[in-house]
Design a protein around this motif. Structure first.
Motif, PDB file in Angstrom:
ATOM      1  N   VAL A  28       0.836  -1.198   0.000  1.00 22.79           N
ATOM      2  CA  VAL A  28       0.000   0.000   0.000  1.00 22.79           C
ATOM      3  C   VAL A  28       0.874   1.252   0.000  1.00 22.79           C
ATOM      4  CG1 VAL A  28      -1.651   1.354   1.358  1.00 22.79           C
ATOM      5  CG2 VAL A  28      -1.992  -1.101   1.053  1.00 22.79           C
ATOM      6  N   TYR A  29       1.888   1.273   0.862  1.00 26.04           N
ATOM      7  CA  TYR A  29       2.775   2.441   0.938  1.00 26.04           C
ATOM      8  C   TYR A  29       3.529   2.635  -0.374  1.00 26.04           C
ATOM      9  CZ  TYR A  29       6.417   5.574   2.637  1.00 26.04           C
ATOM     10  OH  TYR A  29       7.262   6.637   2.790  1.00 26.04           O
ATOM     11  N   MET A  33       3.126   6.003  -2.678  1.00 26.97           N
ATOM     12  CA  MET A  33       4.276   6.898  -2.774  1.00 26.97           C
ATOM     13  C   MET A  33       5.032   6.799  -4.094  1.00 26.97           C
ATOM     14  SD  MET A  33       4.425   8.672   0.052  1.00 26.97           S
ATOM     15  CE  MET A  33       2.643   8.757  -0.129  1.00 26.97           C
ATOM     16  N   VAL A  34       4.977   5.642  -4.768  1.00 21.40           N
ATOM     17  CA  VAL A  34       5.812   5.437  -5.950  1.00 21.40           C
ATOM     18  C   VAL A  34       4.981   5.066  -7.183  1.00 21.40           C
ATOM     19  CG1 VAL A  34       7.727   4.127  -6.937  1.00 21.40           C
ATOM     20  CG2 VAL A  34       7.756   4.727  -4.507  1.00 21.40           C
ATOM     21  N   LEU A  35       4.239   3.972  -7.098  1.00 28.53           N
ATOM     22  CA  LEU A  35       3.606   3.419  -8.291  1.00 28.53           C
ATOM     23  C   LEU A  35       2.524   4.326  -8.861  1.00 28.53           C
ATOM     24  CD1 LEU A  35       3.356  -0.358  -7.276  1.00 28.53           C
ATOM     25  CD2 LEU A  35       5.109   0.793  -8.636  1.00 28.53           C
ATOM     26  N   ILE A  36       1.638   4.831  -8.030  1.00 25.45           N
ATOM     27  CA  ILE A  36       0.552   5.676  -8.532  1.00 25.45           C
ATOM     28  C   ILE A  36       1.082   6.989  -9.115  1.00 25.45           C
ATOM     29  CG2 ILE A  36      -1.511   6.972  -7.849  1.00 25.45           C
ATOM     30  CD1 ILE A  36      -2.186   4.729  -5.929  1.00 25.45           C
ATOM     31  N   PHE A  42       2.733   8.398 -16.927  1.00 30.15           N
ATOM     32  CA  PHE A  42       2.467   7.650 -18.161  1.00 30.15           C
ATOM     33  C   PHE A  42       1.070   7.956 -18.700  1.00 30.15           C
ATOM     34  CE2 PHE A  42       5.990   5.211 -16.494  1.00 30.15           C
ATOM     35  CZ  PHE A  42       6.687   4.845 -17.635  1.00 30.15           C
ATOM     36  N   PHE A  43       0.083   8.048 -17.813  1.00 34.34           N
ATOM     37  CA  PHE A  43      -1.284   8.312 -18.254  1.00 34.34           C
ATOM     38  C   PHE A  43      -1.409   9.701 -18.886  1.00 34.34           C
ATOM     39  CE2 PHE A  43      -2.795   5.164 -14.849  1.00 34.34           C
ATOM     40  CZ  PHE A  43      -2.807   4.134 -15.773  1.00 34.34           C
ATOM     41  N   LYS A  44      -0.730  10.682 -18.301  1.00 30.21           N
ATOM     42  CA  LYS A  44      -0.806  12.044 -18.847  1.00 30.21           C
ATOM     43  C   LYS A  44      -0.135  12.120 -20.206  1.00 30.21           C
ATOM     44  CE  LYS A  44      -1.859  16.381 -18.732  1.00 30.21           C
ATOM     45  NZ  LYS A  44      -3.259  16.818 -18.800  1.00 30.21           N
TER      46      LYS A  44
END
Length: 284
Positions: A28-29, A33-36, A42-44
Motif C-alpha cells: 500500500v505504501y 508513494m511510488v507506483l501511482i 504515463f497516463f498524462k
C-alpha cells in the motif's frame, strides 16, 4: 507445529508472525508513494498521439539535454566511485589530524540545500572566482559549461559512494591481506585480487545511488550550468520550462523517456551487482 500447519503440511510456517500484514502495508505504501505517481506520468503522456510524443521527445534540443544529463551523470558517478573509494579507504585505514572533521564534511552535500551548493560552486568556479581565476589562464572554463554540470554532480554524489563502501571496509578482516602478503602477493595484487572483489558489490551500489541522484539533480546544477540550449541545458530544466508554459503533456512525455532510461540503466547496474556478488560468493 500448530494445528493448522498439521492439517496443511504444505503451508510454510514462519518464525516471525505478521508477514501478511507487513506485506500489505508495504504494498500500500509503495503504491501510494511510488507506483501511482509514476503511473500518472504515463497516463498524462498517453494523451499525446505517437507522432506528437516522438516530436517532443526527439527534438534536437531535448535530445541534447539527454546526452548531457545522462552522460554527465554516468561520468560523475564513475569519478565518485574512484575517489569515493579512496576517501573511504583513508578514513578507515589511517589516523590523521582532522579525520573527524573530514568524516563529517563527507555528509555535507546531504544536508546542504541544493541551491546553496549551486551558488557556492558558481562563485568558486566563475571566471573571477577563487578557483576559476586560477583555471582561466590555462584556458579552462568551468562555470556555465558542461564541465560545470559535471563538477556539481560530482559534489552531490560523493557521499553515496563513501558511505556505502566505508562499512564494508571497516568489517574487512586484515588477516586476508596478511595471508595474501605471506603468499607472495604485492600491494597491487592484494588490492585487485583480494580486496576489490569484496568491495565491488558495495562499490556498484554506491555508483548506482550516485548516478540516480545525479540524473534527477536540479537545484545545484542550474546555477553553474548557464542553461544554454544545446550546450549546457539539462533535462530536468526542460521539464520545468514546459511546466511553466503549461505544456503538461510535453513535460510528462520528456519525464517518461527520462524515467525509462533511468530504470533501464539502474536495472543493468543492479544485475551487474548481483552477478558480482554471486561471483564472489557474497550473496545475501
Amino acid at each position: 507445529m500448530t494445528i493448522a500447519a498439521y492439517f496443511n503440511p504444505t503451508r510454510q510456517t514462519r518464525v516471525l508472525p505478521g508477514f501478511g500484514l507487513a506485506l500489505g502495508y508495504t504494498l500500500v505504501y509503495l503504491s501510494l508513494m511510488v507506483l501511482i505517481p509514476l503511473s500518472a506520468v504515463f497516463f498524462k503522456s498517453a494523451t499525446l498521439s505517437w507522432g506528437e510524443f516522438w516530436a517532443i521527445v526527439g527534438s534536437p534540443r531535448v535530445v541534447a539535454t539527454y546526452r548531457l544529463s545522462f552522460g554527465a551523470s554516468l561520468l560523475a558517478a564513475a569519478v565518485n566511485a574512484v575517489f569515493g573509494l579512496a576517501l573511504a579507504w583513508a578514513l578507515v585505514r589511517y589516523s590523521f589530524p582532522g579525520k573527524k572533521l573530514i568524516d563529517a564534511l563527507i555528509d555535507l552535500p546531504f544536508a546542504l540545500p541544493t541551491a546553496v551548493a549551486g551558488i557556492s560552486l558558481t562563485a568558486l568556479y566563475a571566471g573571477n572566482g577563487w578557483i576559476g581565476s586560477l583555471l582561466a589562464p590555462l584556458g579552462i572554463k568551468v562555470a556555465f559549461t558542461p564541465l560545470g554540470v559535471l563538477v556539481a554532480l560530482v559534489f552531490i554524489g560523493v557521499p553515496f559512494v563513501v558511505r556505502t563502501v566505508q562499512p564494508i571496509l571497516e568489517d574487512l578482516e586484515t588477516e586476508l591481506e596478511e595471508a595474501a602478503a605471506s603468499l607472495g602477493a604485492d600491494r597491487r595484487q592484494t588490492f585487485t585480487r583480494v580486496i576489490l572483489p569484496i568491495l565491488l558489490p558495495a562499490l556498484l551500489t554506491g555508483f548506482a545511488l550516485a548516478f540516480a541522484r545525479a540524473v534527477g539533480e536540479y537545484g545545484s546544477v542550474i546555477f553553474i550550468a548557464g542553461n544554454i540550449p544545446m550546450v549546457s541545458e539539462i533535462t530536468p530544466l526542460i521539464i520545468i520550462t514546459k511546466l511553466e508554459q503549461y505544456d503538461y503533456a510535453g513535460a510528462t512525455a520528456v519525464a517518461v523517456v527520462m524515467l525509462v532510461f533511468s530504470f533501464c540503466m539502474l536495472l543493468a547496474i543492479n544485475l551487474l551487482q548481483a552477478w558480482s556478488a554471486k561471483r564472489t560468493g557474497r550473496n545475501r
